[in-house]
Each structure stands twice: as C-alpha cells, then as structure tokens.
Motif scaffolding. Structure first.
Motif, PDB file in Angstrom:
ATOM      1  N   THR B  63      61.888  18.693  68.561  1.00  0.00           N
ATOM      2  CA  THR B  63      63.087  17.894  68.841  1.00  0.00           C
ATOM      3  C   THR B  63      62.890  17.013  70.067  1.00  0.00           C
ATOM      4  O   THR B  63      63.769  16.282  70.467  1.00  0.00           O
ATOM      5  CB  THR B  63      64.320  18.777  69.084  1.00  0.00           C
ATOM      6  N   MET B  64      61.739  17.123  70.681  1.00  0.00           N
ATOM      7  CA  MET B  64      61.495  16.348  71.899  1.00  0.00           C
ATOM      8  C   MET B  64      60.167  15.626  71.823  1.00  0.00           C
ATOM      9  O   MET B  64      59.203  16.112  71.238  1.00  0.00           O
ATOM     10  CB  MET B  64      61.438  17.282  73.107  1.00  0.00           C
ATOM     11  N   VAL B  88      65.812   7.103  67.204  1.00  0.00           N
ATOM     12  CA  VAL B  88      65.329   8.405  66.739  1.00  0.00           C
ATOM     13  C   VAL B  88      65.757   9.544  67.667  1.00  0.00           C
ATOM     14  O   VAL B  88      65.591  10.710  67.332  1.00  0.00           O
ATOM     15  CB  VAL B  88      63.788   8.448  66.587  1.00  0.00           C
ATOM     16  N   ALA B  89      66.285   9.183  68.813  1.00  0.00           N
ATOM     17  CA  ALA B  89      66.611  10.217  69.804  1.00  0.00           C
ATOM     18  C   ALA B  89      68.100  10.214  70.112  1.00  0.00           C
ATOM     19  O   ALA B  89      68.682   9.167  70.374  1.00  0.00           O
ATOM     20  CB  ALA B  89      65.818   9.976  71.087  1.00  0.00           C
ATOM     21  N   HIS B 129      57.709   9.120  82.601  1.00  0.00           N
ATOM     22  CA  HIS B 129      57.740   8.914  81.155  1.00  0.00           C
ATOM     23  C   HIS B 129      59.165   8.791  80.658  1.00  0.00           C
ATOM     24  O   HIS B 129      60.109   9.137  81.370  1.00  0.00           O
ATOM     25  CB  HIS B 129      57.000  10.024  80.419  1.00  0.00           C
ATOM     26  N   VAL B 130      59.296   8.272  79.473  1.00  0.00           N
ATOM     27  CA  VAL B 130      60.603   8.201  78.824  1.00  0.00           C
ATOM     28  C   VAL B 130      60.725   9.425  77.933  1.00  0.00           C
ATOM     29  O   VAL B 130      59.944   9.602  77.001  1.00  0.00           O
ATOM     30  CB  VAL B 130      60.734   6.911  77.981  1.00  0.00           C
ATOM     31  N   MET B 131      61.675  10.273  78.260  1.00  0.00           N
ATOM     32  CA  MET B 131      61.834  11.519  77.515  1.00  0.00           C
ATOM     33  C   MET B 131      62.768  11.264  76.342  1.00  0.00           C
ATOM     34  O   MET B 131      63.884  10.783  76.523  1.00  0.00           O
ATOM     35  CB  MET B 131      62.432  12.570  78.455  1.00  0.00           C
ATOM     36  N   LEU B 132      62.283  11.569  75.165  1.00  0.00           N
ATOM     37  CA  LEU B 132      63.102  11.406  73.963  1.00  0.00           C
ATOM     38  C   LEU B 132      63.568  12.796  73.548  1.00  0.00           C
ATOM     39  O   LEU B 132      62.748  13.662  73.242  1.00  0.00           O
ATOM     40  CB  LEU B 132      62.273  10.781  72.847  1.00  0.00           C
ATOM     41  N   MET B 133      64.873  12.995  73.547  1.00  0.00           N
ATOM     42  CA  MET B 133      65.406  14.326  73.239  1.00  0.00           C
ATOM     43  C   MET B 133      66.319  14.251  72.040  1.00  0.00           C
ATOM     44  O   MET B 133      66.804  13.184  71.684  1.00  0.00           O
ATOM     45  CB  MET B 133      66.157  14.858  74.452  1.00  0.00           C
ATOM     46  N   GLY B 177      63.795  19.368  79.346  1.00  0.00           N
ATOM     47  CA  GLY B 177      64.418  18.459  80.294  1.00  0.00           C
ATOM     48  C   GLY B 177      65.362  19.183  81.233  1.00  0.00           C
ATOM     49  O   GLY B 177      65.682  20.352  81.066  1.00  0.00           O
ATOM     50  N   THR B 178      65.746  18.499  82.224  1.00  0.00           N
ATOM     51  CA  THR B 178      66.629  19.088  83.226  1.00  0.00           C
ATOM     52  C   THR B 178      67.800  18.144  83.426  1.00  0.00           C
ATOM     53  O   THR B 178      67.879  17.444  84.423  1.00  0.00           O
ATOM     54  CB  THR B 178      65.883  19.269  84.545  1.00  0.00           C
TER      55      THR B 178
END
Lengths: 400, 212
Positions: B63-64, B88-89, B129-133, B177-178
């Motif tokens: 999922t990430m 998509v996120a 980075h770009v976090m996609l969650m 993630g936080t």
C-alpha cells in the motif's frame, strides 16, 4: 560542466525527453600528451564523445561506426512474462536507452555519477522464444544450422532477449550493460554476457575499418552505411518489423599460436587480402572489390579457399551481410596460472538470416582457409526491433 | 526483520490517521486541473528529471511506495517543493530520512523540500522522497504513474513517473510514515512497543513508528 541540468525538462516518462545531437561520429582528434607531467594540459580537454541520437527509423547502433567498446547481453525470460509484461520491460529499457544515449543517469541509478556522454548505443532484439511466446511473426529470423566446424558451448548460445551496448569507453559500456540487466530483473535473467573492443581509428586519429587480433583489416566488404546496397542488405523492408533487422552473434575463437607460425604470405593467401592495407590481392585499395577470376602467371591470384573469395557475393548468390567485430580475450585458469584465449565477437546484421548469413556461413564451412585457425564457440540469433520514435517505445510497432 | 508486530500495529494507526486526513490531503493538487500545469511562466524555474517510483510487486507493504527524482532550479530564487499528489495514492507526503537517537528514521519534511536557486536536489532512497501512501493498486515495474508536484512559486508540474523494481533493501526506505510528526530536532521518540525500547543496535532495519 554538470552532467545533469544541461537540458531542462519537465515532463518525463519512459520515453525520456529531448534529444541531443544527431547520429554522427567524428574522428577523435589525436591528443598529444604532455609527457613531462604525464597529463594533458587541463586547459585543453579532449573533445568528448559525441552523443548518438537514440531515435530514428532504425536503432542507431547498427549504422554507427564500430564502437571502441562493446558488451552484448542475452537474457532469458521469466516464465510468467507475457506480452503485456513484454511491453513494460521494453518501456523500462526505452527509458534507459534514451538516458544512456544522452549521457544522463537512468532513473534510480545507484551509481548515477558514472553517467557521462559516451556515444552509447543500445540495440535491442528478441530471440526465438520471445517471438514465439508473444505471438510475433518474423519469417526473417531463422536458426543457424549446425556447421561442421562449430564447437559451440552452451554458455555462449541462445537467449530470449538481447541488448548490444556500444560506446566510446569500456567503463560506460560496462555500467550500461549492468543497468539494463538490473532493470530487466522483474522480467528476465542474464544468460550470457560477452565483451569486446575495437580500434576504429588509425594512428593519426582518422576513422579506419579496424583490425581483428590476426591483424587483418576486418569489415572492408561491408556495404557503405546509407547506401542503397546497405538498406537492401540490412533492413527488413515491410510489415511491423520494417526498419528492423536480424542479428547473428557468433563467438569466434582464434588460435593465435598456430596462426603466428605462418609466413606473412601465407597469412595473406588465407584471406585473399593484403595485411597492411586490407586491399584484395588482386589490387586496388581496401575498399576495392576483389577480382575472383584474376590470374598471376597462369594461377589464381586469390586462392580458391581464401576467405574473401569464399564469402564473396559472387560465390553466394549475391548474399551479403553487415558485420561488426569486437575483439576479445579471455583468461582461463590453468593448474599453474592462466592462459589466454583470443577471438572475435562477430555480429552479423542482415535482413534475412537464412538467405544471407546462413548461406554465406555454409559456404565458409565447406571451405575456408581460415577455418584452420578460427572456430565458432557461440551462436545466437535475434530479431532486432525497428527504430525508436521520439515519444514512443522500443518495439511498439511489433507489440501493439 | 524483527518486529512484525509493532510494524503492523503502527501501520494500522497510520492508516487510521490517513483516513482522517484523506479529505484534506487527497484532493488538493491532483484535482486542481491543469490550469496551472500549463502555465509555463509560473512553472519554469524547477525542472524535473530522472523520475521513478518503486514498484510494489512482492513488497512488504504494497500500500506504500515512494517516488524519487532530480529537481533542478534554474531560477534565481529558492523554490520549495511543498506538496505532491498522485491518482494512485490516497495520500502523498514529502519525507526525509533523518538520524533520531542514533537511528535512521523516516519523517515528514517540515516546510517542504527547498531547491536552492541555481542548484539541483536529488530525491533518492535514503534521502528526501515523495511518499505515496494508501495506494489504490499495485505498482508494476514498467508502468507509468502521474505525479503532480506543487511548488512555492505557485507552479504545479505534472510528471510521468516510470515504475521500476526496487533494488535496495526495502527496510532502508520503506518504513511506515509518521503522519503527525512534529520532530523538530531534539526529540524523544516514543516507542510503540516495549520491544523497540532497546536503543539502537540496527539502524536500518527497524520499522520505527513515531506517534505522539
């Protein structure tokens, strides 16, 4: 000059972005080293390699001058890689090929600082199994039948995919080959990799045909790039594969020990050419055609089993190929140390494997003086994809 | 490697938070239509190259994912990457890896990622980075996704991002993630479980969750 940021681009994807330069190669300007310091003066750097555009009707590595460094990688597909996955793989590779051509790092390159302009070309093709699995039809691709003189080793044969990497230096080429294999990992595994080098310039830095490790000028009979003869010899003319070609990769072992026992005259007789200039023994210069019927004092000027005669179009129904050589050496461990094998990594491009490569090769297998010192130890055939359109992806005409 | 349990627990908490934040985060730039995207004058300063996103096939948490790229600021003023979104996120954040109490942890970047004037900035595994969650589907190597980047100069840039296989050890870059993170500098990390209370022996492979 920063390796990045030369161009600015905003929208990217698998197809990368703008192109740099056109497909040209220019003689490397000879650089006189300052022998006092051991370095060239920093104020006058050598002109760097010129980028070769990845775009065009054909993949550019086939018409480019033989590169100084070559690595050919053949991969085997994973079982589950269907046609849809093939498209994804080719898109990943397209991104890589464009970045490499432009001297940029490929996205996610863990060694991105290695990227620099190196006239890199990558020529991508499909082996028999890929063609079959993805339901493609390439009648021009055929298997090369076993030859009497072959001593093929499985480790140098076959493959479902190929990428021929050429470049101005071996470091860039090694990195590019590694990158392509790594990025193919969700789809395929390396089957074999072969490397070689070529010296395409003479002592004064001018373009030259280049020589194999026998010292023979190798490639003189190639049709001139861009000529009508070249087009007819190399490109598949119509259908989804139009602009593509076929590639036969042969790994040739050359027995230098016994070759070196020959007199110069014997060496020249075996090939039918003058060693120094590459000119036919019947006269003229390197690019002159041989005269098969010429006689000297009543005897054939060119021996009937000379390589240049046996492979000549007049002896093979007009068949020709376009050959690109790369010299290799391989260090083989022995009980007490090592020995070195030498040879030629021989790439033969032709519109049709059977009618061209195989026809000529069978003639050579039957009789060729060089057979005494040369042995094919690897063989593989591939259908080479047509050229890449800007904004497109490699293989789009055959897979959509 | 260890701590599957805390990892999952933390993740659940994060996802809960994510859902709360969804409306606010999910609809911003992606739906803001390309009126900005086409405005060259606004977006000209920063260019994007070498974009890629990590595939999720076979990954520990599909999922990430994360997206990486080179940002190049040709302008004379600093520009900050303030936001990102992708269809998509469900949620997208800008993250960095930072040393906290001797451990490398991932945290949201406060105030965005500054690209100094005339400089470039590499978003890469182990760094920004770009976090996609909350991914709504699997990311398969070889496909492309869209990413909309929002910059402090008011520009939005839509980037087509190829998906590639992730080639490095996942734990390095793919920690949960936080979302509500407020670590400024000197902070105590509150461990989500007793097990994680032992101080750092392996800096890379812990799935730290920091909740406050």
């Amino acid at each position: 000059m920063s390796p990045r940021g030369i161009e600015r681009r905003r929208l990217l994807g698998h197809v990368g972005s703008a192109v740099v330069g056109a497909a040209v190669a220019v003689p490397t300007t000879a650089l006189l080293l300052d022998t006092e310091s051991g370095h060239s003066p920093s104020s006058s750097p050598t002109p760097g390699p010129i980028p070769i555009s990845p775009y065009g009707a054909h993949q550019p590595g086939i018409t480019a001058p033989p590169p100084a460094a070559t690595a050919i990688v053949a991969l085997d597909l994973l079982d589950e890689v269907d046609r849809a996955a093939a498209v994804r793989l080719l898109k990943v590779w397209t991104t890589d090929v464009v970045a490499m051509a432009e001297g940029r790092p490929v996205p996610g390159d863990p060694a991105r600082d290695l990227a620099q302009s190196a006239s890199l070309t990558v020529t991508v093709g499909l082996g028999h199994r890929a063609v079959r699995r993805w339901g493609l039809d390439v009648p021009e691709l055929a298997r090369v039948p076993a030859m009497r003189h072959d001593r093929l080793e499985p480790r140098w044969c076959g493959g479902d995919l190929v990428a021929v990497v050429g470049g101005a230096d071996a470091t860039s080429v090694a990195h590019a080959a590694r990158t392509l294999v790594r990025d193919a990992r969700p789809f395929a595994r390396l089957r074999w990799q072969q490397e070689g080098s070529w010296r395409g310039t003479d002592g004064s830095g001018h373009r030259a045909t280049g020589r194999n490790l026998f010292g023979q000028v190798d490639g003189s009979a190639n049709p001139p790039a861009g000529s009508e003869l070249f087009e007819r010899t190399v490109w598949i003319p119509r259908g989804p594969w139009a602009g593509g070609t076929t590639l036969v990769v042969r790994r040739i072992r050359m027995t230098l020990d016994t070759w070196e026992e020959l007199t110069r005259e014997e060496m020249e007789a075996s090939i039918g050419r003058d060693l120094a200039s590459g000119a036919p023994l019947t006269g003229g210069d390197e690019l002159s055609d041989i005269d098969p019927e010429a006689r000297t004092e009543g005897r054939w000027t060119i021996a009937r089993d000379a390589h240049a005669l046996r492979s000549h179009p007049s002896r093979n129904g007009g068949a020709r190929i376009h050959r690109i050589g790369a010299n290799w050496t391989e260090t083989v461990p022995t009980a007490t140390g090592s020995r070195v094998e030498s040879g030629l990594l021989f790439s033969s491009y032709q519109a049709d494997v059977d009618r061209q490569f195989t026809r000529i090769q069978q003639s050579l297998d039957e009789s060729d003086a060089l057979n005494e010192w040369t042995t094919a130890i690897g063989s593989a055939e591939f259908a080479i994809l047509p050229g890449l359109r800007e904004g497109g992806w490699l293989g789009e005409t055959v897979l959509t | 490697m260890r701590i599957n349990l805390p990892y999952r627990t933390t993740l659940a908490a994060i996802l809960a938070t994510a859902l709360l934040g969804f409306a606010a985060c999910g609809d911003d730039k992606a739906d803001a239509e390309p009126k900005d995207t086409n405005t060259q004058a606004v977006a000209a300063a920063v260019s994007v190259s070498e974009p890629w996103a990590r595939g999720t096939v076979g990954s520990e948490d599909p999922t990430m994912s994360a997206a990486f790229m080179m940002l190049d600021n040709a302008g004379t003023e600093d520009v900050t990457l303030e936001s990102a979104s992708s269809d998509v996120a469900g949620r997208t954040e800008l993250h960095e890896m930072a040393m906290k109490d001797g451990k490398m942890v991932m945290q949201q970047v406060e105030g965005g990622i500054v690209v100094p004037a005339g400089k470039d900035m590499l978003l890469q595994p182990g760094g920004y980075h770009v976090m996609l969650m909350d991914l709504n589907r699997e990311l398969v190597p070889g496909e492309e996704i869209n990413l909309v980047l929002g910059f402090s100069d008011g520009s939005n840039v839509t980037v087509t991002v190829p998906v590639k296989e992730f080639t490095e050890e996942e734990g390095h870059y793919h920690e949960p993630g936080t979302p509500e993170h407020t670590h400024g500098g000197d902070d105590k990390v509150v461990k989500p479980s007793d097990e994680a209370a032992t101080p750092s022996e392996d800096a890379e492979d812990d799935h730290e969750g920091h909740e406050h």
